[in-house]
Design a protein around this motif. Structure first.
Motif, PDB file in Angstrom:
ATOM      1  N   LEU A   1      -1.619   9.117   3.885  1.00 10.08           N
ATOM      2  CA  LEU A   1      -2.024   8.791   2.486  1.00 10.08           C
ATOM      3  C   LEU A   1      -3.137   7.749   2.489  1.00 10.08           C
ATOM      4  O   LEU A   1      -3.122   6.839   3.094  1.00 10.08           O
ATOM      5  N   ILE A   2      -4.104   8.474   1.656  1.00 12.59           N
ATOM      6  CA  ILE A   2      -5.524   7.658   1.311  1.00 12.59           C
ATOM      7  C   ILE A   2      -5.045   6.841  -0.149  1.00 12.59           C
ATOM      8  O   ILE A   2      -4.824   7.470  -0.957  1.00 12.59           O
ATOM      9  N   LEU A   3      -4.981   5.561  -0.051  1.00 18.51           N
ATOM     10  CA  LEU A   3      -4.437   4.728  -1.108  1.00 18.51           C
ATOM     11  C   LEU A   3      -5.421   3.905  -1.837  1.00 18.51           C
ATOM     12  O   LEU A   3      -6.131   3.211  -1.239  1.00 18.51           O
TER      13      LEU A   3
ATOM     14  N   GLY B   1      -0.709   4.762   6.180  1.00 25.69           N
ATOM     15  CA  GLY B   1      -1.510   4.629   5.114  1.00 25.69           C
ATOM     16  C   GLY B   1      -2.818   4.114   5.268  1.00 25.69           C
ATOM     17  O   GLY B   1      -3.016   3.295   6.232  1.00 25.69           O
ATOM     18  N   PHE B   2      -3.924   4.468   4.493  1.00 21.54           N
ATOM     19  CA  PHE B   2      -5.286   4.284   4.698  1.00 21.54           C
ATOM     20  C   PHE B   2      -5.729   3.673   3.504  1.00 21.54           C
ATOM     21  O   PHE B   2      -6.238   4.586   2.516  1.00 21.54           O
ATOM     22  N   ASN B   3      -5.952   2.529   3.145  1.00 21.28           N
ATOM     23  CA  ASN B   3      -6.602   1.917   1.938  1.00 21.28           C
ATOM     24  C   ASN B   3      -7.978   2.311   1.894  1.00 21.28           C
ATOM     25  O   ASN B   3      -8.714   2.265   2.781  1.00 21.28           O
TER      26      ASN B   3
ATOM     27  N   LEU C   1      12.836   0.470   4.558  1.00 28.32           N
ATOM     28  CA  LEU C   1      12.206   1.841   4.704  1.00 28.32           C
ATOM     29  C   LEU C   1      10.835   2.137   4.689  1.00 28.32           C
ATOM     30  O   LEU C   1      10.159   2.999   4.657  1.00 28.32           O
ATOM     31  N   THR C   2      10.190   0.553   4.765  1.00 30.55           N
ATOM     32  CA  THR C   2       8.758   0.716   4.760  1.00 30.55           C
ATOM     33  C   THR C   2       7.913   1.402   5.690  1.00 30.55           C
ATOM     34  O   THR C   2       8.349   1.718   6.794  1.00 30.55           O
ATOM     35  N   VAL C   3       6.516   1.589   5.577  1.00 27.17           N
ATOM     36  CA  VAL C   3       5.474   2.296   6.504  1.00 27.17           C
ATOM     37  C   VAL C   3       5.538   1.219   7.793  1.00 27.17           C
ATOM     38  O   VAL C   3       5.031  -0.009   7.316  1.00 27.17           O
ATOM     39  N   PRO C   4       5.511   1.546   8.804  1.00 30.02           N
ATOM     40  CA  PRO C   4       5.339   0.493   9.846  1.00 30.02           C
ATOM     41  C   PRO C   4       4.255  -0.113   9.900  1.00 30.02           C
ATOM     42  O   PRO C   4       3.167   0.349   9.395  1.00 30.02           O
ATOM     43  N   VAL C   5       4.154  -1.471  10.152  1.00 32.07           N
ATOM     44  CA  VAL C   5       2.978  -2.281  10.225  1.00 32.07           C
ATOM     45  C   VAL C   5       1.757  -1.656  10.822  1.00 32.07           C
ATOM     46  O   VAL C   5       0.521  -1.603  10.236  1.00 32.07           O
ATOM     47  N   GLU C   6       1.914  -1.111  12.091  1.00 32.28           N
ATOM     48  CA  GLU C   6       0.976  -0.452  12.935  1.00 32.28           C
ATOM     49  C   GLU C   6       0.321   0.798  12.362  1.00 32.28           C
ATOM     50  O   GLU C   6      -0.699   1.314  12.720  1.00 32.28           O
ATOM     51  N   GLN C   7       1.031   1.396  11.227  1.00 35.16           N
ATOM     52  CA  GLN C   7       0.639   2.690  10.661  1.00 35.16           C
ATOM     53  C   GLN C   7      -0.198   2.205   9.139  1.00 35.16           C
ATOM     54  O   GLN C   7      -0.476   3.133   8.515  1.00 35.16           O
ATOM     55  N   ARG C   8      -0.191   1.034   8.939  1.00 37.34           N
ATOM     56  CA  ARG C   8      -1.083   0.822   7.684  1.00 37.34           C
ATOM     57  C   ARG C   8      -2.474   0.458   8.027  1.00 37.34           C
ATOM     58  O   ARG C   8      -2.917  -0.491   9.150  1.00 37.34           O
ATOM     59  N   HIS C   9      -3.279   1.032   7.289  1.00 37.32           N
ATOM     60  CA  HIS C   9      -4.838   0.543   7.568  1.00 37.32           C
ATOM     61  C   HIS C   9      -5.624   0.291   6.575  1.00 37.32           C
ATOM     62  O   HIS C   9      -5.270   0.662   5.288  1.00 37.32           O
ATOM     63  N   PHE C  10      -6.584  -0.551   6.512  1.00 42.92           N
ATOM     64  CA  PHE C  10      -6.992  -1.461   5.575  1.00 42.92           C
ATOM     65  C   PHE C  10      -8.814  -1.231   5.813  1.00 42.92           C
ATOM     66  O   PHE C  10      -9.164  -1.364   6.753  1.00 42.92           O
TER      67      PHE C  10
ATOM     68  N   PHE D   1       3.682  -2.076  -2.570  1.00 41.62           N
ATOM     69  CA  PHE D   1       4.190  -0.997  -1.951  1.00 41.62           C
ATOM     70  C   PHE D   1       4.999  -1.291  -0.554  1.00 41.62           C
ATOM     71  O   PHE D   1       5.971  -1.372  -0.563  1.00 41.62           O
ATOM     72  N   TYR D   2       4.250  -1.954   0.373  1.00 45.60           N
ATOM     73  CA  TYR D   2       4.889  -2.028   1.368  1.00 45.60           C
ATOM     74  C   TYR D   2       5.844  -2.934   1.726  1.00 45.60           C
ATOM     75  O   TYR D   2       6.989  -2.727   2.353  1.00 45.60           O
ATOM     76  N   GLY D   3       5.712  -4.034   0.967  1.00 43.38           N
ATOM     77  CA  GLY D   3       6.711  -5.325   1.003  1.00 43.38           C
ATOM     78  C   GLY D   3       8.132  -4.612   0.257  1.00 43.38           C
ATOM     79  O   GLY D   3       9.172  -4.975   0.899  1.00 43.38           O
ATOM     80  N   PRO D   4       8.152  -4.362  -0.960  1.00 45.50           N
ATOM     81  CA  PRO D   4       9.054  -4.048  -1.733  1.00 45.50           C
ATOM     82  C   PRO D   4       9.791  -2.804  -1.162  1.00 45.50           C
ATOM     83  O   PRO D   4      11.023  -2.582  -1.427  1.00 45.50           O
ATOM     84  N   LEU D   5       9.412  -1.800  -0.019  1.00 43.88           N
ATOM     85  CA  LEU D   5      10.018  -0.999   0.356  1.00 43.88           C
ATOM     86  C   LEU D   5      11.209  -1.470   1.384  1.00 43.88           C
ATOM     87  O   LEU D   5      12.228  -0.724   1.841  1.00 43.88           O
TER      88      LEU D   5
END
Length: 316
Positions: A82-84, A111-113, A148-157, A141-145
């Protein structure tokens, strides 16, 4: 008496991107509201603009669309890139709601911000700063999930260190069969992410422009600064950074699917996004108008009904 016949010699002469044909842009905005969804020759066969009665409906429908793409790929055993954006934001509450309701884990999501405020060297605000896009994403998004959330290592900023790695990481995911979904809003100057229209002058062709994957410390157009002053900084222009790190068309034009949103209505009949929406849908692809390429991709663009106009003073 209008912009076109009074701009010569004014303070606005040379202010707008050199590749903008203001008369052509005005023609894009001259149609009746009910014509806004009329299909154009350059639209992808699976691209659809969808009118929403109010912001609440738009938020629900965008959130549902995001959650559905995540759910579908989960069920198909397919990764999702996801490009977010950090705006529109109301959709994230509903994406979280549906994913929790359906109990869909996001362990397959990457996730790719798409952008982040920065200085001239590409340095960004610390992630805990309430004005940073990373903070906004973690909170919305990430916190409220929760579990079920996206793993931290799969979040990109879009930091100085991470943004240059996006192209390689997304290419690797797509090579594994991942679906790339770009979620976006449209800027006042028709940018996607912070990829501004004036960058069109730096490229010799649309094809060359399409190869650019990102930019560090990008200079923002003055109207982008003012848009954000109005929409995000409660009119306080002095708080808005003049530069940002951003993805480019070399990434967002790779999308397998897009999910767009236009919610730029203010109060008392005022708005800022009607011209941007109409130009996106009617102009035809041009590197001077980045959003004009989005209808060439499969997906949906949700918009507030009132943005369709009529775009004339004194008529609501």
């Amino acid at each position: 008496m209008n912009f076109v016949n009074t701009v010569q010699g004014s303070l606005l002469e040379g202010f707008y991107p050199a590749g903008w044909d203001m008369e052509a842009i005005d023609r894009c905005c001259s149609h009746p509201p009910e014509a806004i969804t009329e299909r154009q020759s350059f639209w992808h066969a699976d691209f659809n603009p969808i009118s929403c009665n109010n912001v609440q409906e738009l938020n629900v429908r965008m959130g549902h669309e995001i959650a559905m793409q995540i759910k579908k790929n989960r069920e198909e055993g397919r990764k999702t890139a996801l490009i977010l954006p950090a705006g529109p934001m109301g959709m994230y509450e509903w994406a979280v709601f549906f994913l929790k309701e359906w109990q869909i884990s996001c362990s397959h999501v990457y996730g790719f911000n798409m952008d982040e405020w920065s200085d001239g060297e590409g340095n960004t605000l610390p992630p805990e700063h309430t004005g940073s896009f990373q903070y906004a994403m973690e909170q919305a998004f990430y916190g409220p999930l929760g579990d079920l959330t996206v793993p931290v290592e799969q979040r990109h900023f879009a930091t100085l260190e991470q943004l240059p790695t996006y192209a390689e990481k997304i290419a690797a995911l797509k090579a594994e069969g991942a679906e790339l979904v770009t979620i976006f809003g449209i800027g006042r100057v028709m940018h996607i992410a912070f990829w501004e229209p004036q960058y069109g002058g730096e490229f010799s062709s649309d094809q060359e422009w399409k190869q650019a994957t990102h930019r560090i410390g990008a200079q923002l157009h003055p109207l982008t600064i003012e848009q954000n002053a109005i929409t995000s900084f409660k009119s306080r222009t002095t708080l808005v950074p003049c530069r940002a790190n951003t993805i480019g068309p070399g990434l967002f034009l790779q999308s397998d699917r897009i999910i767009g949103g236009c919610d730029g209505a203010l109060s008392r009949g005022m708005q800022w996004q009607g011209l941007s929406l109409w130009t996106t849908l009617r102009h035809g692809p041009s590197r001077w108008i980045p959003s004009s390429f989005m209808p060439t991709l499969p997906g949906k663009l949700f918009f507030l009904e009132e943005l369709a106009g009529p775009l004339q003073p004194g008529i609501n």
